[in-house]
Enzyme design. Structure first.
Site, PDB file in Angstrom:
ATOM      1  N   ASP A 257       0.991  -1.022   0.123  1.00 53.71           N
ATOM      2  CA  ASP A 257      -0.026  -0.076   0.027  1.00 53.71           C
ATOM      3  C   ASP A 257       0.930   1.155  -0.043  1.00 53.71           C
ATOM      4  OD1 ASP A 257      -2.189   1.394  -0.077  1.00 53.71           O
ATOM      5  OD2 ASP A 257      -2.791   1.315   2.113  1.00 53.71           O
TER       6      ASP A 257
ATOM      7  N   LEU B 186      11.433 -20.074  -4.923  1.00 53.86           N
ATOM      8  CA  LEU B 186      10.263 -19.303  -4.269  1.00 53.86           C
ATOM      9  C   LEU B 186       9.112 -19.377  -4.645  1.00 53.86           C
ATOM     10  CD1 LEU B 186       9.676 -16.860  -2.285  1.00 53.86           C
ATOM     11  CD2 LEU B 186      10.580 -15.445  -4.223  1.00 53.86           C
TER      12      LEU B 186
ATOM     13  N   HIS C  65       2.554   3.379  -8.957  1.00 55.04           N
ATOM     14  CA  HIS C  65       2.458   1.849  -9.408  1.00 55.04           C
ATOM     15  C   HIS C  65       3.664   1.521 -10.133  1.00 55.04           C
ATOM     16  CE1 HIS C  65      -1.487   1.820  -7.871  1.00 55.04           C
ATOM     17  NE2 HIS C  65      -2.050   2.608  -8.615  1.00 55.04           N
TER      18      HIS C  65
HETATM   19  C1  FPP Z   1      -1.868   0.012  -3.381  1.00 58.14           C
HETATM   20  O1  FPP Z   1      -1.515   1.377  -3.255  1.00 58.14           O
HETATM   21  C2  FPP Z   1      -1.287  -0.696  -4.524  1.00 58.14           C
HETATM   22  C3  FPP Z   1      -2.037  -1.276  -5.685  1.00 58.14           C
HETATM   23  C4  FPP Z   1      -3.445  -1.267  -5.570  1.00 58.14           C
HETATM   24  C5  FPP Z   1      -1.374  -1.866  -6.565  1.00 58.14           C
HETATM   25  C6  FPP Z   1       0.005  -2.641  -6.367  1.00 58.14           C
HETATM   26  C7  FPP Z   1       0.682  -2.762  -7.721  1.00 58.14           C
HETATM   27  C8  FPP Z   1       1.978  -2.759  -7.703  1.00 58.14           C
HETATM   28  C9  FPP Z   1       2.851  -2.828  -6.523  1.00 58.14           C
HETATM   29  C10 FPP Z   1       2.540  -2.621  -9.082  1.00 58.14           C
HETATM   30  C11 FPP Z   1       3.199  -3.815  -9.702  1.00 58.14           C
HETATM   31  C12 FPP Z   1       2.602  -5.210  -9.431  1.00 58.14           C
HETATM   32  C13 FPP Z   1       2.873  -6.148 -10.416  1.00 58.14           C
HETATM   33  C14 FPP Z   1       2.134  -7.335 -10.119  1.00 58.14           C
HETATM   34  C15 FPP Z   1       3.641  -6.177 -11.917  1.00 58.14           C
HETATM   35  P1  FPP Z   1      -2.463   2.386  -3.361  1.00 58.14           P
HETATM   36  O2  FPP Z   1      -2.684   2.898  -4.740  1.00 58.14           O
HETATM   37  O3  FPP Z   1      -3.764   1.889  -2.708  1.00 58.14           O
HETATM   38  O4  FPP Z   1      -1.741   3.617  -2.641  1.00 58.14           O
HETATM   39  P2  FPP Z   1      -2.471   4.937  -1.745  1.00 58.14           P
HETATM   40  O5  FPP Z   1      -3.354   3.852  -0.590  1.00 58.14           O
HETATM   41  O6  FPP Z   1      -1.332   5.463  -1.282  1.00 58.14           O
HETATM   42  O7  FPP Z   1      -3.499   5.568  -2.689  1.00 58.14           O
END
Ligand code: FPP
Length: 250
Positions: free
Chosen positions: A22, A133, A39
Site C-alpha cells: 500500500d 520461491l 504503481h
Molecule cells: C496499493 O497502493 C497498490 C495497488 C492497488 C497496486 C499494487 C501494484 C504494484 C505494486 C505494481 C506492480 C505489480 C505487479 C504484480 C507487476 P494504493 O494505490 O492504494 O496507494 P494509496 O493508498 O497511497 O492510494
C-alpha cells in the site's frame, strides 16, 4: 538479482510472507505525479522484495496486486495497472524463471482480458516446476471470495460423493482454499500506514503475526523488509499455548 544465500536463523524466519503493498498513490501524489507513476515505482520495490526473499530463503511470498474492490478505482488508474501487469508478464517472467521462482496467480482470473489471462496462464505453466520461491500474486482476489469458493468446491465434492458433507471441519475444508499446498502465512505485512486486512487472505492468516509499517510501498527496500523480519523474530508465537509451554517446547 544476486544468487540466494541460506538463511542465518531459519527458525525465526517466516516460511510464508504476505504483503499488502500500500502507498503507491500517495507516494506519487507527494511528488505531484499521477498515481500510475507510483504503481510503476512500486514494481521496483516488488523486484527488491523477490530478491530479498530468495536471498533470505523465505519459501512463499504472497502479494496483493489487485483486490476485487480495486475495479472501483478511476478507469484510467485501472487501465494503467492492467498495462503494468501485461508489461511485467512480458518482461519479468524469464528472469524470475531463471532464479527458480514459481509464479502463481490467485483470484478470479475470469474478469481479466483474454491477453492478460493467457499471459498469466503461460507464466504459471512456464514456472510450475520451480522450487526456490513460490511467488503468489493475488489479482481480483478477496479473502471472502476465497472462503465462498472453498465452500462451493467442498459442496460440489460432497454432491459427487467424494466427501461427507456432515463431517466437514476446518481440516477437510483446508484443501479447497487458494495456496493450500503452501504453509500458512507466518508474517502479514502492510505498508503505507493503514492498519487493515482489506479482504486480503483471511483463512490463511489465522495465526499470522501482523506487522503494519508507515513506509509507502515504493520506498520499501531490503532494510525495511529486514526490519519487518526483526519484528517477527521478536514476537512470541504461542498458538493458544502459554508462554511456559512455548518455552518448554523450544
Ligand atoms: C496499493 O497502493 C497498490 C495497488 C492497488 C497496486 C499494487 C501494484 C504494484 C505494486 C505494481 C506492480 C505489480 C505487479 C504484480 C507487476 P494504493 O494505490 O492504494 O496507494 P494509496 O493508498 O497511497 O492510494
Amino acid at each position: 538479482m544476486q544468487l540466494p544465500t541460506p538463511p542465518e536463523d531459519a527458525a525465526r524466519l517466516p516460511r510464508h510472507l504476505a504483503i499488502v503493498m500500500d502507498g503507491n498513490g500517495r507516494w506519487a501524489e507527494r511528488r505531484h505525479r499521477p498515481r500510475s507513476f507510483g504503481h510503476r515505482e512500486g514494481q521496483k520495490a516488488l523486484r527488491a522484495t523477490v530478491e530479498f526473499c530468495l536471498r533470505r530463503g523465505i519459501g512463499s511470498l504472497t502479494l496483493f496486486a489487485f483486490s476485487s474492490e480495486n475495479w472501483k478505482r478511476p478507469a484510467g488508474e485501472v487501465g494503467a495497472l492492467m498495462q503494468l501487469f501485461l508489461k511485467a508478464l512480458d518482461n519479468e517472467v524469464e528472469e524470475l524463471h531463471g532464479h527458480g521462482v514459481r509464479i502463481e496467480f490467485i483470484g478470479d482470473l475470469a474478469a481479466f482480458s483474454p491477453e492478460l489471462r493467457e499471459r498469466m496462464e503461460k507464466a504459471m505453466q512456464r514456472t510450475a516446476g520451480n522450487r526456490a520461491l513460490n511467488a503468489n500474486v493475488a489479482v481480483n482476489y478477496g479473502g471472502a471470495w476465497d472462503i465462498a469458493r472453498a465452500a462451493r468446491l467442498a459442496a460440489q465434492a460432497a454432491q459427487q460423493g467424494q466427501i461427507d458433507a456432515g463431517s466437514i471441519d476446518e481440516h477437510s475444508l483446508a484443501p479447497y482454499f487458494c495456496l493450500a499446498a503452501q504453509p500458512p502465512v507466518d508474517l502479514f505485512l502492510r505498508t503505507g500506514g493503514e492498519q487493515r486486512i482489506s479482504n486480503f487472505l483471511l483463512w490463511q492468516i489465522a495465526y499470522a503475526e501482523l506487522v503494519f509499517i508507515d513506509t509507502l510501498w515504493p520506498d520499501v527496500d531490503a532494510g525495511v523488509l529486514q526490519g519487518a523480519l526483526d519484528e517477527f523474530a521478536r514476537r512470541e508465537r504461542r498458538f493458544g499455548m502459554t508462554s511456559a509451554q512455548v518455552a518448554a517446547s523450544a
